[in-house]
Design a protein around this motif. Structure first.
Motif, PDB file in Angstrom:
ATOM      1  N   GLN A 155       1.170   5.193   0.483  1.00  0.00           N
ATOM      2  CA  GLN A 155       0.441   6.345   1.026  1.00  0.00           C
ATOM      3  C   GLN A 155       1.311   7.584   0.956  1.00  0.00           C
ATOM      4  O   GLN A 155       2.516   7.519   1.216  1.00  0.00           O
ATOM      5  CB  GLN A 155       0.052   6.070   2.485  1.00  0.00           C
ATOM      6  CG  GLN A 155      -0.961   4.953   2.617  1.00  0.00           C
ATOM      7  CD  GLN A 155      -1.386   4.699   4.052  1.00  0.00           C
ATOM      8  OE1 GLN A 155      -0.673   5.055   4.974  1.00  0.00           O
ATOM      9  NE2 GLN A 155      -2.531   4.066   4.226  1.00  0.00           N
ATOM     10  N   ILE A 184       0.878  -1.172   0.000  1.00  0.00           N
ATOM     11  CA  ILE A 184       0.000   0.000   0.000  1.00  0.00           C
ATOM     12  C   ILE A 184       0.915   1.222   0.000  1.00  0.00           C
ATOM     13  O   ILE A 184       1.841   1.303   0.821  1.00  0.00           O
ATOM     14  CB  ILE A 184      -0.918   0.018   1.236  1.00  0.00           C
ATOM     15  CG1 ILE A 184      -1.885  -1.160   1.171  1.00  0.00           C
ATOM     16  CG2 ILE A 184      -1.691   1.320   1.331  1.00  0.00           C
ATOM     17  CD1 ILE A 184      -2.618  -1.400   2.455  1.00  0.00           C
ATOM     18  N   MET A 209       2.614  11.052   2.367  1.00  0.00           N
ATOM     19  CA  MET A 209       2.754  11.648   3.689  1.00  0.00           C
ATOM     20  C   MET A 209       3.006  13.144   3.559  1.00  0.00           C
ATOM     21  O   MET A 209       3.841  13.574   2.757  1.00  0.00           O
ATOM     22  CB  MET A 209       3.935  11.014   4.449  1.00  0.00           C
ATOM     23  CG  MET A 209       3.840   9.505   4.637  1.00  0.00           C
ATOM     24  SD  MET A 209       2.428   8.983   5.604  1.00  0.00           S
ATOM     25  CE  MET A 209       2.928   9.465   7.234  1.00  0.00           C
ATOM     26  N   ARG A 239       5.032   6.570   1.750  1.00  0.00           N
ATOM     27  CA  ARG A 239       5.514   5.407   2.519  1.00  0.00           C
ATOM     28  C   ARG A 239       4.841   4.173   1.958  1.00  0.00           C
ATOM     29  O   ARG A 239       3.699   4.246   1.470  1.00  0.00           O
ATOM     30  CB  ARG A 239       5.227   5.566   4.004  1.00  0.00           C
ATOM     31  CG  ARG A 239       3.767   5.521   4.353  1.00  0.00           C
ATOM     32  CD  ARG A 239       3.570   5.333   5.832  1.00  0.00           C
ATOM     33  NE  ARG A 239       2.155   5.464   6.174  1.00  0.00           N
ATOM     34  CZ  ARG A 239       1.666   5.188   7.359  1.00  0.00           C
ATOM     35  NH1 ARG A 239       2.453   4.777   8.315  1.00  0.00           N
ATOM     36  NH2 ARG A 239       0.387   5.328   7.601  1.00  0.00           N
TER      37      ARG A 239
END
Lengths: 378, 92
Positions: free
Chosen positions: A67, A65, A69, A220
């Motif tokens: 994501q 996954i 930040m 991340r």
């Protein structure tokens, strides 16, 4: 040999009748002891069952996954990042994932809204988890109004309710279409909550995750292994505040056991004095004390484990509910699969029966070496 | 002694029953894994009061200090659902 067995049988008979004579005190001890085993056993069964369930069920989680930040917080990710990730060798597919939280003031509950990948839903259709259905009394065909990001009401119709069997995964889940999701949260069309990455070779997952973070430094990557490890660490009974509470309970119990065993009552002292006066050896008295400890320990141990088993696997861990539920309204009604091993029982035995035996052995020896003449004179 | 024997028997039958139920549940667990796969889920729905206890594996890096530095964890579930291993590793 038969003589030795007979002797032990007689001592045991005597011990049981002696325990029964002081039934009030001994029953109180068994009650406290059972409670300690019950609490320890409940924590152990609960954490182990959750860990195993998470390990088996979350094996189907996305492989990676990604994501975005911003200032240390998870932010919406540009969908265009997907094309960049797709160029990395070994990446099979990249998909945008849309999910978020919605606070429902009506029920004072938090829901997780999610767009399913392979489930076609019309713009105004949603599928709700069994927990939401229970709390909001929503069933197939009924409707719910959400307040959108710009303060307008948006009506959705319930297409179905997710199976209560999967409540531990989907109790607070609302499956919604992409247009519905965008309508509620106002997510820009070029953004997603995060991206999921499918990898051709499972062994390459860590390498590809590192390459993604290298190529997109503001992101991340969470791998499936990390998700699984999270549950392994989160419900580790040896860590966190649980063990601090349990250590306190065990210590309190040790003090209780020591006090009980060390503080021999005048009646008990007289009993030992009389036994020694009529010819019992120190070894016989020690054996009697050993049987006494064993009967109390084993009764409490068995009772505690049986109660803990019922509490966790048949009563949905009711006593842990207030802590896990916290200030939330939704709490899943779940039945855990009873993953119990001999190792767990052995650990419990070690943490409960052994401390009791150690705490009572010296006072027992002191009681056994008592001078009968001195005791009977007092 | 009869009582102890009965308890032992009950414990043995519990262990046997647990093994039997576990075997029977495997199909259900596989079905749940399929739900996870189909929906792309990442976490168990055990506590819904805070983001980081609803989705511990997706928690922010600073969740323990969500409100401001030195703020204590104000959600009860946060006291038993600790930070994930990956975060602990990062801060070591």
């Amino acid at each position: 040999m038969i003589k030795a067995i007979d002797k032990q049988r007689y001592i045991l008979d005597f011990t049981l009748s002696s325990l029964w004579r002081r039934k009030g005190k001994n029953l109180a001890l068994v009650l406290v002891y059972t409670l300690v085993v019950f609490v320890l056993g409940s924590v152990m069964f609960f954490t182990q069952a959750l860990k195993n369930e998470a390990a088996l069920v979350l094996r189907g989680s996305p492989e990676i996954i990604v994501q975005k930040m911003v200032a240390g917080r998870h932010d919406l990710i540009p969908v265009s990042h997907g094309a960049q990730i797709g160029k990395i060798r070994g990446v099979k597919a990249v998909k945008a994932r849309f999910w978020g939280y919605y606070y429902d003031p009506g029920a004072q509950a938090n829901y997780t809204l999610m767009v399913p990948e392979d489930l076609p839903l019309k713009d105004q259709e949603i599928i709700v988890g069994a927990g939401i259905s229970r709390v909001r009394r929503l069933f197939r065909g009924s409707s719910i109004v959400f307040r959108t990001y710009d303060g307008k009401p948006a009506t959705f119709f319930i297409k179905g309710v997710l199976s209560p069997d999967s409540e531990l995964l989907s109790s607070d889940l609302i499956l919604i279409s992409v247009p519905g999701f965008t309508r509620v949260f106002g997510v820009p069309p070029d953004r997603a909550t995060d991206l999921t990455v499918q990898v051709a070779n499972r062994k390459e997952i860590p390498t590809i995750a590192a390459k993604i973070v290298d190529a997109l430094p503001d992101t991340r990557a969470i791998t499936r292994e990390e998700i699984l490890r999270t549950y392994d660490a989160v419900f580790d009974w040896r860590g966190g505040i649980m063990i601090a509470i349990l250590a306190g309970a065990v210590l309190a119990f040790l003090i209780f056991a020591w006090d009980k065993a060390a503080g021999l009552s005048a009646e008990e002292k007289r009993e030992i004095g009389i036994l020694k006066a009529i010819g019992w050896e120190t070894a016989d008295v020690l054996e009697m004390k050993f049987w006494e400890g064993l009967v109390v320990s084993l009764s409490s141990f068995f009772l505690g484990i049986i109660l803990a088993y019922g509490h966790i696997f048949y009563a949905s861990a009711t006593l842990f509910e207030p802590v896990l539920k916290g200030w939330a309204v939704l709490y899943p009604e779940f039945r855990l699969t009873p993953f119990i091993s001999g190792y767990q029982i052995a650990i419990l035995f070690f943490f409960t029966v052994i401390p009791y035996t150690v705490a009572t052995i010296i006072p027992s020896w002191r009681a056994a070496t008592i001078d009968p003449d001195a005791v009977m004179r007092t | 002694m009869f009582f102890l024997g009965l308890c032992l028997l009950l414990l043995m039958s519990i262990l046997m029953q647990a093994g039997y139920v576990t075997q029977g549940d495997l199909a259900l667990l596989r079905q749940k894994a399929q739900v996870v796969k189909n929906l792309g889920l990442t976490d168990l729905c055990l506590s819904t009061e805070a983001r980081y206890t609803r989705h511990p594996s997706q928690a922010d890096w600073h969740t323990a200090l969500q409100s401001h530095p030195l703020a204590l964890d104000h959600f009860p579930s946060g006291s038993i659902i600790g930070p994930p291993a990956t975060l602990q590793k990062l801060h070591d």
